[in-house]
Design a protein around this motif. Sequence first.
Motif, PDB file in Angstrom:
ATOM      1  N   UNK A   1       0.849  -1.193   0.000  1.00 48.32           N
ATOM      2  CA  UNK A   1       0.000   0.000   0.000  1.00 48.32           C
ATOM      3  C   UNK A   1       0.885   1.244   0.000  1.00 48.32           C
ATOM      4  N   UNK A   2       0.466   2.290  -0.721  1.00 49.39           N
ATOM      5  CA  UNK A   2       1.277   3.501  -0.823  1.00 49.39           C
ATOM      6  C   UNK A   2       1.138   4.365   0.428  1.00 49.39           C
ATOM      7  N   UNK A   3       2.244   4.916   0.866  1.00 49.17           N
ATOM      8  CA  UNK A   3       2.202   5.918   1.937  1.00 49.17           C
ATOM      9  C   UNK A   3       1.774   7.257   1.331  1.00 49.17           C
ATOM     10  N   UNK A   4       1.496   8.230   2.185  1.00 53.58           N
ATOM     11  CA  UNK A   4       1.165   9.575   1.699  1.00 53.58           C
ATOM     12  C   UNK A   4       2.246  10.092   0.755  1.00 53.58           C
ATOM     13  N   UNK A   5       3.506   9.902   1.185  1.00 55.61           N
ATOM     14  CA  UNK A   5       4.611  10.452   0.402  1.00 55.61           C
ATOM     15  C   UNK A   5       4.690   9.778  -0.961  1.00 55.61           C
ATOM     16  N   UNK A   6       4.526   8.447  -0.956  1.00 52.94           N
ATOM     17  CA  UNK A   6       4.611   7.718  -2.233  1.00 52.94           C
ATOM     18  C   UNK A   6       3.472   8.110  -3.170  1.00 52.94           C
TER      19      UNK A   6
ATOM     20  N   UNK B   1      -7.627   4.609   3.526  1.00 54.47           N
ATOM     21  CA  UNK B   1      -7.934   3.179   3.528  1.00 54.47           C
ATOM     22  C   UNK B   1      -6.802   2.365   2.890  1.00 54.47           C
ATOM     23  N   UNK B   2      -6.403   1.288   3.575  1.00 49.82           N
ATOM     24  CA  UNK B   2      -5.299   0.427   3.135  1.00 49.82           C
ATOM     25  C   UNK B   2      -5.575  -0.186   1.751  1.00 49.82           C
ATOM     26  N   UNK B   3      -6.810  -0.673   1.572  1.00 44.69           N
ATOM     27  CA  UNK B   3      -7.143  -1.329   0.300  1.00 44.69           C
ATOM     28  C   UNK B   3      -7.095  -0.313  -0.842  1.00 44.69           C
ATOM     29  N   UNK B   4      -7.487   0.931  -0.556  1.00 45.17           N
ATOM     30  CA  UNK B   4      -7.415   1.966  -1.585  1.00 45.17           C
ATOM     31  C   UNK B   4      -5.963   2.265  -1.962  1.00 45.17           C
ATOM     32  N   UNK B   5      -5.102   2.345  -0.960  1.00 47.86           N
ATOM     33  CA  UNK B   5      -3.697   2.640  -1.222  1.00 47.86           C
ATOM     34  C   UNK B   5      -3.016   1.504  -1.996  1.00 47.86           C
ATOM     35  N   UNK B   6      -3.514   0.269  -1.778  1.00 44.64           N
ATOM     36  CA  UNK B   6      -3.019  -0.893  -2.502  1.00 44.64           C
ATOM     37  C   UNK B   6      -3.496  -0.822  -3.961  1.00 44.64           C
TER      38      UNK B   6
END
Lengths: 446, 446
Positions: free
Chosen positions: B255-260, B419-424
């Motif tokens: 999952x992407x962090x804010x920075x990524x 949301x983790x799934x969204x960042x994934x």
Amino acid sequence: MKRRIKPSPENRARLNEISGFIISRIEHQAIARGLSLKAMLVGSAARGTWLAGDHDLDIFLGVTEDTPLEAALEIARLVAPEHEEKYAEHPYVHARVDGFEVDLVPCYLVEDASQLKSAVDRTPFHTKYIVCRITGLEDEVLLLKQFMKGIGVYGSELKVGGFSGYLVELLVLSYGSFSGVLQAATRWKPGQLIDLERHAKKAHDEPLVVVDPVDPERNVAAALTMDKMFQFVVAARAFLAKPSLDFFFPTPPKALSDEELLEQITIRGSSLILVEFQSPPVVEDVLFPQLRKAEESVKALWERNGFRVLRSEVGRYSDRAMLLFELEVWELSLASRRIGPPVWEAEHLSRFLAAHPQPLSGPYIAEGRAVVELPRKYARAEDLLANELVNLSLGKHLSLAIRDGHNIYVGPELLRIEDEAFRLFMACYFRAGGARSDQDHWKHLQ
Amino acid sequence: MKRRIKPSPENRARLNEISGFIISRIEHQAIARGLSLKAMLVGSAARGTWLAGDHDLDIFLGVTEDTPLEAALEIARLVAPEHEEKYAEHPYVHARVDGFEVDLVPCYLVEDASQLKSAVDRTPFHTKYIVCRITGLEDEVLLLKQFMKGIGVYGSELKVGGFSGYLVELLVLSYGSFSGVLQAATRWKPGQLIDLERHAKKAHDEPLVVVDPVDPERNVAAALTMDKMFQFVVAARAFLAKPSLDFFFPTPPKALSDEELLEQITIRGSSLILVEFQSPPVVEDVLFPQLRKAEESVKALWERNGFRVLRSEVGRYSDRAMLLFELEVWELSLASRRIGPPVWEAEHLSRFLAAHPQPLSGPYIAEGRAVVELPRKYARAEDLLANELVNLSLGKHLSLAIRDGHNIYVGPELLRIEDEAFRLFMACYFRAGGARSDQDHWKHLQ
């Protein structure tokens, strides 16, 4: 009305006096050199169809076909000591004499118009054809010329692409009067054919075909563009719906102030990009085709790269030449798609993948093809232009002039150009009706 | 390797135990009601081709054609007291039993597969066909299934559009082994035909056509998309070039962090626009086609209005459904061209001029047509979307869900969704390789 378009008796007398004087000097010189030469007043001055305010005198120096044109040119140089030499198909002499713009043009005297050695040799035939038919219709010709001037479609030079004086005369001969031409024009469509002598010998694909009475293979309206032809048609229809002197003498547009220019830039919400440079030392008939070619090259460069041009225009102000572009799309994402071969073409695929080892995204498959997303080299239209302009295929003179130095102005940077002629050009651009707009007249067609 | 994909003897014993227990309860109930009913274990569990970690049990309740399916459904409800009812072509019962996902599916027992009353009636024929041929090849099937899972092309549900379990089994039967299938796939092109029983009765236009051995008119690979088919082809080629366990068990994306997330938005220099809303209460096979239809409608809206979409994707996270768009062109000039009729069509022209009495520029003529420039209603992609989304033709359930409420996020606003799934989902989007990307393998093809 007639007073404004018809030369006064005094003017006419002066024109006759000056042309008579020049012609006699030419013939004098020819006799002194034992040269068989015939000097002729041609063009509208010879036909009695020149507009008040026009001060163009065309005098042709006709020699027999066994005489070099250079002999006639030498006489022209002597007759007008303060002159400049110009060049069309052949060299000729231009001089200002007593307020008149005089062209002294060497030509061959040929038996008939089918044996021309050069395009100018045809002019005496035109004059002869018109002179003996136009009598009594001169005022109709003047009305039509002034009407066309007013709506911005008069002049066959390449900058304008409008109606030549000879074409106007033939239209009046065809339809009998100014209003006859206007009425006929309302029914014109592309491909309209006018053949006074019913002797057309060749098919033409220009929008208006007027077969030259002295040359059955030639279309007198070949230089007329589709757009100028139909600007005339629209204006004719509008004038017949509501006649007005404004057609003949429109209020000229005013140069834009800083505020007006900025306001236009803002309400259009587009990106205006100007390229300007020293105008190369060539006549407008050479310059304008090159400007238009450059205009097309720049547009193609942008469209090829995903940008979109709304409109563009070319022009001159003081000693500068310019290309103006207005962009509908001027910024693109940095990421761009590169579409590769169908993935079942294994060798093509390998080469494609090897060429793009580090894409932003992908490779992935879309509709069976490999796709990668790559960073774009130029995401802004002005950056692409600034870097690629000199690599474009431009006309010879333009290419040199642009490489010698050019400026690119984007959006509000245009305000830095304070030249009056430039601000007038911008005013016309925003109205979108050419140098003298006919657009006020469209409203009569609703 | 085999240990990771092959169920353990204990697992196998438990599955047999549970399925035996359920089947006996079903038959018991049927006898008690005097109902002629045959309970059958079908699917991969019945064929010995289920993957370790998979816990799906498909038990069919077959009744004769004169019995209503409802009678079988009632027994299914009794047998699994804690269940939910689902609906495909007919209703069925889904329950969790001792860690297994059990589907209890009523169906008709028909004489042969050409007399089906419903699609599920075909399944027992598939099981019968595979069971008596697959012996000794079970491990090959498991390898191929896990390979396809690893590269993200396994599953015939509409969300995936990949290979079904039955299709995998037929491929192994056709080519004899896992590596036989991979080698054959490297030569596949769109239109590839596999017909084990050499009894094809119908032409199909899907990219892969595998004629069903129990139904000569059916293409087993009908749900396989071109892109998933060739993702498999590419991975097969890559695996044969450089075999690796990574194909079977890829490192899952993080999952992407804010920075990524912000970094991706910046380096792509595009406009990312997300529409998200409460996911409507329908199964994914209903939801995903509607999401894709909505995706196409929004893209068409933008393209129609001059914007350009780089890529898009649909998905879900927690209880939300979403449409993600990435725009290549998201801002246009306010000024836009409206092209009217040819100016020689006087009546059309009048109507056109009357409809646009106050243009920004024009009217003028371009290529014989009247043109005006008008202010655009929406110069930014997100404004057009925000105002027109609810007017688009969307699927029935989606239309309701979106009208009930939706959010639009543009660019960095996406960071608000934690949301983790969204960042994934975003991580996968930027890699552009689907839920589990096969893209690391492309490099072996260079």
